[in-house]
Design a protein around this motif. Structure first.
Motif, short mmCIF file in Angstrom:
data_model
loop_
_atom_site.label_atom_id
_atom_site.label_comp_id
_atom_site.label_asym_id
_atom_site.label_seq_id
_atom_site.Cartn_x
_atom_site.Cartn_y
_atom_site.Cartn_z
N LYS A 125 0.84 -1.18 0.00
CA LYS A 125 0.00 0.00 0.00
C LYS A 125 0.88 1.25 0.00
N CYS A 181 -3.46 3.90 -1.48
CA CYS A 181 -4.02 3.07 -2.55
C CYS A 181 -3.09 1.90 -2.83
N TRP A 182 -3.62 0.86 -3.47
CA TRP A 182 -2.82 -0.31 -3.83
C TRP A 182 -2.13 -0.06 -5.17
N ARG A 183 -0.91 -0.55 -5.30
CA ARG A 183 -0.15 -0.32 -6.53
C ARG A 183 -0.60 -1.23 -7.67
N THR A 232 -1.74 -7.39 -5.93
CA THR A 232 -1.41 -7.31 -4.50
C THR A 232 -2.67 -7.08 -3.67
N PHE A 233 -3.63 -6.34 -4.21
CA PHE A 233 -4.89 -6.16 -3.51
C PHE A 233 -5.64 -7.48 -3.38
N TYR A 291 -4.02 -9.57 -0.70
CA TYR A 291 -4.39 -9.03 0.60
C TYR A 291 -5.79 -9.51 0.99
#
Length: 53
Positions: free
Chosen positions: A2, A6-8, A12-13, A16
């Motif tokens: 993060k 915000c998520w890159r 990855t989100f 998570y």
């Protein structure tokens, strides 16, 4: 990870979200999150209708 609120990336989100879901399931079954991540996967008990499949 993060960054700046915000998520890159979507990947990855998604990872998570999977981890959060796994830990929530463990918590709902009375397993401490540290124990759930210690190497033994958490498998919820099967209900009678699931055991027939």
């Amino acid at each position: 990870m993060k960054t700046g609120g915000c998520w890159r990336s979507i990947r990855t989100f998604a990872r998570y979200c999977l981890i959060c879901s796994y830990l929530a399931t463990a918590r709902n079954h009375g397993i401490h999150p540290v124990d759930a991540l210690a190497g033994n996967p958490v498998m919820p008990p099967k209900t009678p209708d699931q055991s027939q499949a």
